[in-house]
Design an enzyme around this catalytic site. Structure first.
Site, PDB file in Angstrom:
ATOM      1  N   GLY A   1       0.780  -1.237   0.000  1.00 23.74           N
ATOM      2  CA  GLY A   1       0.000   0.000   0.000  1.00 23.74           C
ATOM      3  C   GLY A   1       0.809   1.283   0.000  1.00 23.74           C
ATOM      4  CB  SER A   2       4.327   2.215  -0.767  1.00 25.95           C
ATOM      5  OG  SER A   2       4.522   1.757  -2.073  1.00 25.95           O
ATOM      6  CG  ASN A   3       2.051   3.113  -5.747  1.00 22.35           C
ATOM      7  OD1 ASN A   3       2.439   4.111  -6.352  1.00 22.35           O
ATOM      8  ND2 ASN A   3       2.684   1.949  -5.787  1.00 22.35           N
TER       9      ASN A   3
ATOM     10  CE  LYS B   1     -11.632 -16.936  -6.635  1.00 20.58           C
ATOM     11  NZ  LYS B   1     -12.652 -17.747  -7.218  1.00 20.58           N
TER      12      LYS B   1
ATOM     13  CG  LEU C   1      -9.205 -10.326 -14.767  1.00 24.98           C
ATOM     14  CD1 LEU C   1      -8.031  -9.613 -15.436  1.00 24.98           C
ATOM     15  CD2 LEU C   1      -9.529 -11.609 -15.533  1.00 24.98           C
TER      16      LEU C   1
ATOM     17  CG  ASN D   1      -3.138  -1.574 -12.927  1.00 27.98           C
ATOM     18  OD1 ASN D   1      -2.980  -1.623 -11.714  1.00 27.98           O
ATOM     19  ND2 ASN D   1      -2.450  -2.366 -13.755  1.00 27.98           N
TER      20      ASN D   1
ATOM     21  CG  HIS E   1       2.332  -3.244 -15.256  1.00 30.46           C
ATOM     22  ND1 HIS E   1       1.889  -4.406 -14.656  1.00 30.46           N
ATOM     23  CD2 HIS E   1       3.438  -3.588 -15.960  1.00 30.46           C
ATOM     24  CE1 HIS E   1       2.691  -5.405 -14.995  1.00 30.46           C
ATOM     25  NE2 HIS E   1       3.633  -4.932 -15.784  1.00 30.46           N
TER      26      HIS E   1
HETATM   27  C1  GAR Z   1       3.632  -1.401  -7.276  1.00 32.66           C
HETATM   28  O1  GAR Z   1       4.960  -1.398  -7.723  1.00 32.66           O
HETATM   29  C2  GAR Z   1       2.686  -1.567  -8.457  1.00 32.66           C
HETATM   30  O2  GAR Z   1       3.145  -0.951  -9.631  1.00 32.66           O
HETATM   31  C3  GAR Z   1       2.694  -3.059  -8.621  1.00 32.66           C
HETATM   32  O3  GAR Z   1       2.655  -3.562  -7.310  1.00 32.66           O
HETATM   33  C4  GAR Z   1       3.359  -2.648  -6.446  1.00 32.66           C
HETATM   34  C5  GAR Z   1       2.469  -2.372  -5.257  1.00 32.66           C
HETATM   35  O4  GAR Z   1       3.166  -1.692  -4.254  1.00 32.66           O
HETATM   36  N1  GAR Z   1       1.592  -3.505  -9.406  1.00 32.66           N
HETATM   37  C6  GAR Z   1       1.650  -4.567 -10.199  1.00 32.66           C
HETATM   38  O5  GAR Z   1       2.636  -5.265 -10.308  1.00 32.66           O
HETATM   39  C7  GAR Z   1       0.364  -4.846 -10.981  1.00 32.66           C
HETATM   40  N2  GAR Z   1       0.600  -5.818 -12.013  1.00 32.66           N
HETATM   41  P1  GAR Z   1       2.392  -0.969  -3.073  1.00 32.66           P
HETATM   42  O6  GAR Z   1       1.389  -1.967  -2.511  1.00 32.66           O
HETATM   43  O7  GAR Z   1       3.447  -0.626  -2.078  1.00 32.66           O
HETATM   44  O8  GAR Z   1       1.706   0.239  -3.646  1.00 32.66           O
END
Ligand code: GAR
Length: 191
Positions: A12-14, A58, A86, A101, A103
């Protein structure tokens, strides 16, 4: 004021970065977070920040409960930030062009099912890439295939390990993801 919902499966850093960026922001705020994992660290981060976060299993995704909940809360934009499931078709249909999203690679390279987190960075290093980056895109029925909104690159060194790549990607994500969300809201793009 636009209402943002974040879907997250992991650290969850984003999500935290988006909450901070949009706290006291005139355009939008993060209204809630939903996770498909009960023990995801994102719940702890949100508890600390005072943002409601919900675990939904789910079944809740499949039987329309998540969709109903997002509608009840009058969510304008759904943001996937490290969400590994998904997205169900009914959600995509109802939030057409209102689900995005992030990526951690330059799509269409290194995308698709199973390509998440460290798996992506390991594949990038194994392929001997000289650059990688992040992609922010609309979500459709297939993993990582919706229309691309923005991409940002970073150069790689031959000596970079998957952990080094992860650090470079993290930096790009922290810098650009909220900015792109803000631009989407400002441009009144289909959001
Ligand atoms: C992030 O790097 C995001 O881009 C990636 O998961 C990480 C989540 O980090 N997403 C994917 O790989 C989607 N295919 P976070 O939980 O610390 O935000």
């Amino acid at each position: 004021m636009k209402k943002l919902a974040i879907l997250a499966s992991g650290s969850g850093s984003n999500a935290e970065n988006l909450v901070n960026y949009f706290s006291n922001h005139p355009l939008a705020r993060v209204e809630l977070v939903i996770s498909d994992r009960k023990n995801a660290f994102v719940h702890e981060r949100m508890a600390r920040l005072g943002v409601p976060s919900y675990y939904m299993n789910k079944e809740a995704f499949e039987n329309g409960s998540v969709l109903t909940f997002l509608k009840e809360k009058e969510i304008d934009l759904v943001i996937l930030a490290g969400f590994l499931k998904l997205v169900p078709k009914d959600l995509i249909r109802n939030f057409y062009n209102r689900i995005i999203n992030i990526h951690p690679a330059l799509l269409p390279a290194f995308g698709g099912k199973g390509m998440y987190g460290m798996h992506v960075h390991e594949a990038v290093v194994a392929a001997g890439e000289t650059k990688t980056g992040i992609t922010i895109h609309y979500v459709n029925e297939n993993f990582d295939e919706g229309e691309i909104i923005a991409q940002y690159e970073t150069a790689l060194l031959e000596t970079d390990t998957p952990q080094d790549v992860a650090a470079k990607i993290h930096e790009l994500e922290m810098k650009w993801f909220p900015v792109v969300v803000e631009q989407l809201l400002r441009n009144e793009m289909p959001v």
